[in-house]
Design an enzyme around this catalytic site. Sequence first.
Site, short mmCIF file in Angstrom:
data_model
loop_
_atom_site.label_atom_id
_atom_site.label_comp_id
_atom_site.label_asym_id
_atom_site.label_seq_id
_atom_site.Cartn_x
_atom_site.Cartn_y
_atom_site.Cartn_z
N HIS A 166 8.44 -6.19 5.02
CA HIS A 166 7.53 -5.95 3.90
C HIS A 166 8.08 -4.86 2.97
CE1 HIS A 166 3.25 -5.57 2.30
NE2 HIS A 166 3.78 -4.42 1.89
N GLU A 167 8.47 -3.75 3.54
CA GLU A 167 8.93 -2.64 2.69
C GLU A 167 10.28 -2.96 2.04
OE1 GLU A 167 6.67 -0.70 1.95
OE2 GLU A 167 5.34 -0.78 3.68
N HIS A 214 9.60 -5.05 -1.00
CA HIS A 214 9.25 -4.21 -2.16
C HIS A 214 10.52 -3.70 -2.83
CE1 HIS A 214 4.98 -4.20 -1.85
NE2 HIS A 214 4.86 -3.38 -0.81
N HIS A 251 2.74 -7.25 -3.92
CA HIS A 251 1.82 -7.86 -2.96
C HIS A 251 1.29 -9.19 -3.46
CE1 HIS A 251 1.23 -3.51 -1.62
NE2 HIS A 251 1.93 -4.12 -0.70
N TYR A 298 -2.06 -8.77 1.94
CA TYR A 298 -2.91 -7.81 2.65
C TYR A 298 -3.93 -8.56 3.51
CZ TYR A 298 -1.87 -3.37 0.17
OH TYR A 298 -1.31 -2.22 -0.30
ZN LIG Z 1 3.27 -3.17 0.43
#
Ligand SMILES: [Zn+2]
Length: 276
Positions: A162-163, A166, A172, A218
């Site tokens: 996930h990071e 980014h 997101h 999320y």
């Molecule tokens: Zn995030």
Amino acid sequence: MMSPALLFLLFLLMADLSVSVPVNNEYQNNELVGDSEVVPRPKANLQNIVLHGDIAEPNTLSRNADPCTAKGCKWPKSGHYVYVPYFISANYSEEERNIIIRGLQSFHLSTCIRLVPWKSGDVDYIYIESKDGCWSYLGRQIGGQYISLEKRGCLYHSTVQHEVLHALGFNHEQVRSDRDNYVWVHFENIKPGREHAFEKKQTNNLGTPYDFTSVMEYPNDAFSKNGKPTIVAKCNPNYKFGNAKEMSANDIFRINKLYDCQFPVLKRSASRSYGP
Ligand SMILES: [Zn+2]
């Protein structure tokens, strides 16, 4: 005399040591010993960032994923590959390092992104350190950038992916430009001060549909102040989502599309998803 079982166990232990990922020996108690040029120093000024959810933004700039990817925050391609140098803080244990490295290497299986150890002279890179929480900058920052993976709470395969996503320029799922076609966002249930993590962005969706199984989605109750859902699927209001254990096929497809990965460089695991 050692039993065969004990000998075998000893062999396994030694074999394990021999294949372990080498730890960085340039630090000792977080103090640099030896050549001061061997550890990168990200230019990102930590005093001057705003955290939007888990996205760090320089105070002076407000950038979205794909507007920035069109304006230089993509990582450059060299031949078939996109090399992203990384440096992992020596403060992680070997076990913790291995979780991080496994997450980094997962990009090699199905995309043309190559996370490679930082070497002197690499200007742009990610510096992975256990800071306060799990967060990342959006897209490439000039002069090095942090990804924070706090030892307590962030050392999961999905969080590493996930990071890094980014840092590759992805936002997101629930802030996609077309999210209103797929989800309701219940601002009345969001903790005060966290609303910005749900603000719609002018994302480039790369021709892909909203993906509830994305590692960038999320959970339903993210930042809920009252236990009620903050994000609800329009297709099925009872649908529970946002707990992906790894990148979805769409996450992988988007990387390959944004970075124009050529399929011959992909390995077996990708060809299963993407045909011959
Ligand atoms: Zn995030």
